[in-house]
Scaffold this active site. Structure first.
Site, mmCIF file in Angstrom:
data_model
loop_
_atom_site.group_PDB
_atom_site.id
_atom_site.type_symbol
_atom_site.label_atom_id
_atom_site.label_comp_id
_atom_site.label_asym_id
_atom_site.label_seq_id
_atom_site.Cartn_x
_atom_site.Cartn_y
_atom_site.Cartn_z
ATOM 1 N N CYS A 1 -26.762 32.080 -20.992
ATOM 2 C CA CYS A 1 -27.339 30.825 -21.481
ATOM 3 C C CYS A 1 -28.721 30.673 -20.826
ATOM 4 O O CYS A 1 -29.065 31.412 -19.888
ATOM 5 C CB CYS A 1 -26.445 29.647 -21.104
ATOM 6 S SG CYS A 1 -26.337 29.409 -19.328
ATOM 7 N N CYS B 1 -30.235 24.673 -12.991
ATOM 8 C CA CYS B 1 -30.536 24.524 -14.417
ATOM 9 C C CYS B 1 -31.151 23.135 -14.654
ATOM 10 O O CYS B 1 -30.632 22.131 -14.150
ATOM 11 C CB CYS B 1 -29.254 24.679 -15.227
ATOM 12 S SG CYS B 1 -29.510 24.335 -16.976
ATOM 13 N N GLU C 1 -20.891 23.168 -9.419
ATOM 14 C CA GLU C 1 -21.720 22.161 -10.104
ATOM 15 C C GLU C 1 -21.173 20.760 -9.833
ATOM 16 O O GLU C 1 -21.937 19.814 -9.589
ATOM 17 C CB GLU C 1 -21.748 22.424 -11.619
ATOM 18 C CG GLU C 1 -22.607 21.401 -12.349
ATOM 19 C CD GLU C 1 -22.443 21.463 -13.864
ATOM 20 O OE1 GLU C 1 -22.397 22.567 -14.424
ATOM 21 O OE2 GLU C 1 -22.342 20.378 -14.476
ATOM 22 N N THR D 1 -21.167 20.230 -16.983
ATOM 23 C CA THR D 1 -21.830 20.678 -18.225
ATOM 24 C C THR D 1 -20.994 21.685 -19.016
ATOM 25 O O THR D 1 -21.119 21.770 -20.234
ATOM 26 C CB THR D 1 -23.212 21.305 -17.928
ATOM 27 O OG1 THR D 1 -23.036 22.384 -17.011
ATOM 28 C CG2 THR D 1 -24.176 20.284 -17.373
#
Ligand code: SF4
Length: 314
Positions: A28, A116, A146, A182
């Site tokens: 990604c 990110c 995360e 996410t």
């Protein structure tokens, strides 16, 4: 990308096997950015990643060979960063807590920030809501880096829920905001949001699941249905890979998960079948290509054996 493993001369055309690499597979944008930053920084000298840069052992080894060190995140969290023996550290795409970021700066370490940008926005969102006195609820995995980073942007702490059942234990109380890891499953997030709203009418909800993840979920389902056999390539520790592999299996029972090419088994394929090679957001393109070549090689051997057994070989 299509590799065609044609039958040997004189073999029936129906034994030709097609190996097709999913054009939507691969890193990604957030992971690609973190890897590019790491490679750029490595060209200038020593660098240590805080935790494995990516949930893919083969890619970690490739970067290790370029000189990237990995220091477990728990170790960095629990020591004085000055004692780590490195001057430059990489924050991976998952991000880190505010306190760890501050400690790295205080220690004078140069930080290569691979967080990110999408994760960064969610960190800022929970920080802002926390500052306004909201209770922050994060839908995700408690021990995921995360999620730990998001919780670490809430000075008063945050509540992490991983299921509807856990969400059911949240008592009515202060103004509350709900966000998601996410890479959390979007459909589950909506279920949790709906359940919480029934009990907390003023709940504020931000669907922070990443669009690239949900788009991948849709495209991988179609890819799995379009092939006789699916070989899914991904790190076994990757939650994104787990979700995508489950979707492959739901859409094609003949889906197999490998971390490396040598796990591919000849018995998975039959003559004339279409084999799809796909993977998670942390699976590098070069590894998909390596597995595709190996499948073609294994299938060639397999097809040859079938012809011998069936008596139709030249
Ligand atoms: S999945 Fe989305 S949010 Fe997570 S690193 Fe990739 S691009 Fe960023």
């Amino acid at each position: 990308m299509k590799l065609e493993q044609r039958g040997r001369e004189g073999q029936e055309p129906s034994s030709a096997l097609t190996v097709d690499i999913d054009e939507n597979a691969g890193f990604c944008a957030g992971v690609a950015r973190a890897i590019a930053l790491a490679e750029g920084a490595l060209a200038k000298g020593r660098l240590a990643s805080i935790g494995p840069v990516i949930h893919n052992p083969a890619e970690v080894v490739r970067l290790q060979q370029k000189g990237l060190l990995t220091i477990p995140q728990e170790e960095v969290e629990s020591c004085d960063p000055r004692t780590l023996g490195v001057r430059r550290v990489l924050i991976r795409s998952h991000g880190v807590s505010e306190s760890l970021r501050a400690r790295l700066a205080e220690a004078g370490l140069e930080v290569v920030d691979g967080t990110c940008p999408i994760v960064r926005r969610v960190q800022q969102l929970v920080k802002d809501y926390c500052a306004r006195g909201y209770r922050v609820v994060v839908f995700g995995k408690k021990d995921h880096p995360e999620v730990l980073g998001l919780v670490g942007h809430c000075p008063q702490g945050a509540v992490v829920v991983g299921s509807l059942e856990e969400a059911g234990k949240i008592a009515p109380g202060p103004p509350t905001v709900l966000v998601a890891q996410t890479t959390a499953p979007e459909a589950r997030f909506h279920e949790v949001a709906a359940a919480l709203r029934r009990r907390l009418p003023s709940l504020e909800v931000f669907n922070t699941t990443c669009r690239s993840v949900s788009r991948r979920q849709e495209s991988i389902a179609a890819f799995a249905r379009a092939h006789d056999v699916v070989v899914f390539v991904g790190g076994k520790e990757s939650s994104n890979s787990r979700q995508l592999f489950d979707i492959c299996q739901q859409n094609n029972k003949r889906s197999f998960w490998v971390e490396s090419a040598d796990e591919v088994q000849a018995g998975w394929f039959g003559p004339g079948e279409a084999v799809g090679i796909t993977g998670g957001a942390s699976t590098p393109r070069w590894l998909l290509e390596r597995v595709a070549s190996h499948v073609a090689h294994v299938a060639r051997t397999c097809g040859h054996e079938k012809h011998i057994k069936g008596g139709s070989a030249e």
